[in-house]
Motif scaffolding. Structure first.
Motif, PDB file in Angstrom:
ATOM      1  N   GLN A 115      37.447  28.240  20.118  1.00  0.00           N
ATOM      2  CA  GLN A 115      37.240  28.871  20.430  1.00  0.00           C
ATOM      3  C   GLN A 115      36.565  30.068  18.999  1.00  0.00           C
ATOM      4  O   GLN A 115      37.645  30.068  18.940  1.00  0.00           O
ATOM      5  N   VAL A 116      36.210  30.755  18.355  1.00  0.00           N
ATOM      6  CA  VAL A 116      35.805  31.528  17.525  1.00  0.00           C
ATOM      7  C   VAL A 116      36.246  32.778  18.272  1.00  0.00           C
ATOM      8  O   VAL A 116      35.802  33.185  18.893  1.00  0.00           O
ATOM      9  N   GLN A 117      36.877  33.278  17.596  1.00  0.00           N
ATOM     10  CA  GLN A 117      37.743  34.983  17.656  1.00  0.00           C
ATOM     11  C   GLN A 117      37.868  35.434  15.911  1.00  0.00           C
ATOM     12  O   GLN A 117      38.286  34.634  15.088  1.00  0.00           O
ATOM     13  N   LEU A 118      36.979  36.268  16.118  1.00  0.00           N
ATOM     14  CA  LEU A 118      36.936  37.571  14.853  1.00  0.00           C
ATOM     15  C   LEU A 118      38.565  39.191  15.269  1.00  0.00           C
ATOM     16  O   LEU A 118      37.290  39.663  16.292  1.00  0.00           O
ATOM     17  N   VAL A 119      39.013  39.684  14.505  1.00  0.00           N
ATOM     18  CA  VAL A 119      39.461  40.052  15.779  1.00  0.00           C
ATOM     19  C   VAL A 119      40.011  41.309  13.828  1.00  0.00           C
ATOM     20  O   VAL A 119      40.734  40.470  13.638  1.00  0.00           O
ATOM     21  N   GLU A 120      39.256  42.611  13.919  1.00  0.00           N
ATOM     22  CA  GLU A 120      39.250  43.313  13.127  1.00  0.00           C
ATOM     23  C   GLU A 120      40.519  44.427  13.028  1.00  0.00           C
ATOM     24  O   GLU A 120      41.248  43.994  14.864  1.00  0.00           O
ATOM     25  N   SER A 121      41.152  45.309  12.238  1.00  0.00           N
ATOM     26  CA  SER A 121      42.197  46.315  12.185  1.00  0.00           C
ATOM     27  C   SER A 121      41.390  47.138  10.765  1.00  0.00           C
ATOM     28  O   SER A 121      41.218  46.074  10.230  1.00  0.00           O
ATOM     29  N   GLY A 122      42.597  48.025  11.099  1.00  0.00           N
ATOM     30  CA  GLY A 122      42.780  48.446   9.448  1.00  0.00           C
ATOM     31  C   GLY A 122      42.157  49.782   9.248  1.00  0.00           C
ATOM     32  O   GLY A 122      42.316  50.679   9.212  1.00  0.00           O
ATOM     33  N   GLY A 123      41.541  50.452  10.808  1.00  0.00           N
ATOM     34  CA  GLY A 123      41.011  51.125  10.895  1.00  0.00           C
ATOM     35  C   GLY A 123      41.238  51.894  11.371  1.00  0.00           C
ATOM     36  O   GLY A 123      42.744  52.522  11.236  1.00  0.00           O
ATOM     37  N   GLY A 124      41.290  53.610  10.668  1.00  0.00           N
ATOM     38  CA  GLY A 124      41.919  54.903  10.777  1.00  0.00           C
ATOM     39  C   GLY A 124      40.745  55.758  11.382  1.00  0.00           C
ATOM     40  O   GLY A 124      39.444  56.046  10.715  1.00  0.00           O
ATOM     41  N   SER A 125      41.223  57.179  10.957  1.00  0.00           N
ATOM     42  CA  SER A 125      40.964  58.629   9.862  1.00  0.00           C
ATOM     43  C   SER A 125      41.699  59.045   8.761  1.00  0.00           C
ATOM     44  O   SER A 125      42.871  59.140   8.910  1.00  0.00           O
ATOM     45  N   VAL A 126      40.264  59.374   8.420  1.00  0.00           N
ATOM     46  CA  VAL A 126      41.132  59.549   6.678  1.00  0.00           C
ATOM     47  C   VAL A 126      40.112  61.433   6.217  1.00  0.00           C
ATOM     48  O   VAL A 126      38.897  60.951   6.820  1.00  0.00           O
ATOM     49  N   GLN A 127      41.114  61.493   5.493  1.00  0.00           N
ATOM     50  CA  GLN A 127      39.561  62.899   4.904  1.00  0.00           C
ATOM     51  C   GLN A 127      38.804  61.751   4.197  1.00  0.00           C
ATOM     52  O   GLN A 127      39.455  60.984   3.514  1.00  0.00           O
ATOM     53  N   ALA A 128      37.357  62.420   3.595  1.00  0.00           N
ATOM     54  CA  ALA A 128      37.366  62.341   2.958  1.00  0.00           C
ATOM     55  C   ALA A 128      37.510  62.520   1.201  1.00  0.00           C
ATOM     56  O   ALA A 128      38.299  63.228   1.368  1.00  0.00           O
ATOM     57  N   GLY A 129      36.793  61.169   0.981  1.00  0.00           N
ATOM     58  CA  GLY A 129      37.299  60.620  -0.608  1.00  0.00           C
ATOM     59  C   GLY A 129      38.526  59.701  -0.462  1.00  0.00           C
ATOM     60  O   GLY A 129      39.051  59.037  -1.464  1.00  0.00           O
ATOM     61  N   GLY A 130      39.264  59.120   0.803  1.00  0.00           N
ATOM     62  CA  GLY A 130      40.526  58.666   0.867  1.00  0.00           C
ATOM     63  C   GLY A 130      39.540  57.465   0.526  1.00  0.00           C
ATOM     64  O   GLY A 130      38.544  57.331   0.998  1.00  0.00           O
ATOM     65  N   SER A 131      40.907  56.218   0.975  1.00  0.00           N
ATOM     66  CA  SER A 131      40.481  54.655   1.427  1.00  0.00           C
ATOM     67  C   SER A 131      41.273  54.225   2.413  1.00  0.00           C
ATOM     68  O   SER A 131      42.053  55.167   3.401  1.00  0.00           O
ATOM     69  N   LEU A 132      40.397  52.802   3.045  1.00  0.00           N
ATOM     70  CA  LEU A 132      40.793  51.910   4.302  1.00  0.00           C
ATOM     71  C   LEU A 132      40.289  50.819   3.546  1.00  0.00           C
ATOM     72  O   LEU A 132      39.820  50.877   3.064  1.00  0.00           O
ATOM     73  N   ARG A 133      41.554  49.724   3.797  1.00  0.00           N
ATOM     74  CA  ARG A 133      41.313  48.435   3.723  1.00  0.00           C
ATOM     75  C   ARG A 133      41.226  47.762   5.309  1.00  0.00           C
ATOM     76  O   ARG A 133      42.352  48.526   5.804  1.00  0.00           O
ATOM     77  N   LEU A 134      40.428  47.337   5.828  1.00  0.00           N
ATOM     78  CA  LEU A 134      39.946  46.779   7.046  1.00  0.00           C
ATOM     79  C   LEU A 134      40.235  44.840   6.555  1.00  0.00           C
ATOM     80  O   LEU A 134      40.124  44.277   5.873  1.00  0.00           O
ATOM     81  N   SER A 135      40.933  44.715   7.619  1.00  0.00           N
ATOM     82  CA  SER A 135      41.061  42.856   8.339  1.00  0.00           C
ATOM     83  C   SER A 135      40.310  42.435   8.638  1.00  0.00           C
ATOM     84  O   SER A 135      40.089  43.426   9.869  1.00  0.00           O
ATOM     85  N   CYS A 136      40.164  41.123   8.989  1.00  0.00           N
ATOM     86  CA  CYS A 136      39.234  40.144   9.776  1.00  0.00           C
ATOM     87  C   CYS A 136      40.522  39.183  10.017  1.00  0.00           C
ATOM     88  O   CYS A 136      40.161  38.274   8.994  1.00  0.00           O
ATOM     89  N   ALA A 137      41.131  39.125  11.113  1.00  0.00           N
ATOM     90  CA  ALA A 137      41.576  37.675  11.360  1.00  0.00           C
ATOM     91  C   ALA A 137      40.630  36.925  11.981  1.00  0.00           C
ATOM     92  O   ALA A 137      40.192  37.298  13.383  1.00  0.00           O
ATOM     93  N   ALA A 138      40.263  35.221  11.123  1.00  0.00           N
ATOM     94  CA  ALA A 138      39.567  34.672  11.817  1.00  0.00           C
ATOM     95  C   ALA A 138      40.323  33.346  12.409  1.00  0.00           C
ATOM     96  O   ALA A 138      41.522  32.990  11.751  1.00  0.00           O
ATOM     97  N   SER A 139      40.415  32.790  13.638  1.00  0.00           N
ATOM     98  CA  SER A 139      40.784  31.633  14.296  1.00  0.00           C
ATOM     99  C   SER A 139      39.364  31.117  15.041  1.00  0.00           C
ATOM    100  O   SER A 139      38.686  31.384  15.041  1.00  0.00           O
ATOM    101  N   GLY A 140      39.803  29.664  15.112  1.00  0.00           N
ATOM    102  CA  GLY A 140      38.991  29.129  15.218  1.00  0.00           C
ATOM    103  C   GLY A 140      37.704  28.356  14.687  1.00  0.00           C
ATOM    104  O   GLY A 140      36.728  27.294  14.685  1.00  0.00           O
TER     105      GLY A 140
END
Length: 122
Positions: free
Chosen positions: A1-26
Motif C-alpha cells: 500500500q502506497v503511503q505519502l506523509v508530508e511534514s515540515g509545514g508551519g507558520s512563518v513571516q513573509a521572507g522566511g523559509s520552510l523545508r517540506l518533506s514527503c516520506a514515501a512507503s509502498g
C-alpha cells in the motif's frame, strides 16, 4: 500500500523559509515521478513542482527562483525548499506520485498525501 506523509509545514513571516518533506512507503522513489501541489481555501489545487527520474524538474511560474524540489532516493523522501515566502503562498501543501512523466497537472497523479499546512504572515 502506497503511503505519502508530508511534514515540515508551519507558520512563518513573509521572507522566511520552510523545508517540506514527503516520506514515501509502498513505492520506490527511484522509479516514481513526484510532485508538490498546494491548495488555498476556496481555490483549486495547483501544481508547484515536479521531479523526474532523470533529475529534470518543472516549476510553476510562481515557484521559479524561490522553491526547489529535490529527492533522496535512498531515504525514499521528497523535499520542497521554499524561500522568500509570501502571504500568497499560504496553503495546504501536498506531495503526490505517478508512474510516468513529469507534470504539474494534478489530475495525472495516482497517489496523494494528506498535506501539511503552510501559513505565511505579512
Amino acid at each position: 500500500q502506497v503511503q505519502l506523509v508530508e511534514s515540515g509545514g508551519g507558520s512563518v513571516q513573509a521572507g522566511g523559509s520552510l523545508r517540506l518533506s514527503c516520506a514515501a512507503s509502498g513505492l520506490s522513489l527511484s522509479d516514481t515521478y513526484m510532485g508538490w501541489f498546494r491548495q488555498a481555501p476556496g481555490k483549486e489545487r495547483e501544481g508547484v513542482a515536479c521531479s523526474a527520474l532523470d533529475g529534470t524538474t518543472i516549476y510553476a511560474n510562481f515557484a521559479k527562483g524561490r522553491f526547489t524540489i529535490s529527492r533522496d532516493n535512498a531515504e525514499n523522501t521528497l523535499y520542497l525548499q521554499m524561500n522568500t515566502l509570501k502571504p500568497e503562498d499560504t496553503a495546504m501543501y501536498y506531495c503526490a506520485a505517478k508512474n510516468w512523466g513529469c507534470t504539474i497537472l494534478a489530475r495525472y497523479y495516482n497517489y496523494w498525501g494528506q498535506g501539511t499546512q503552510v501559513t505565511v504572515s505579512s
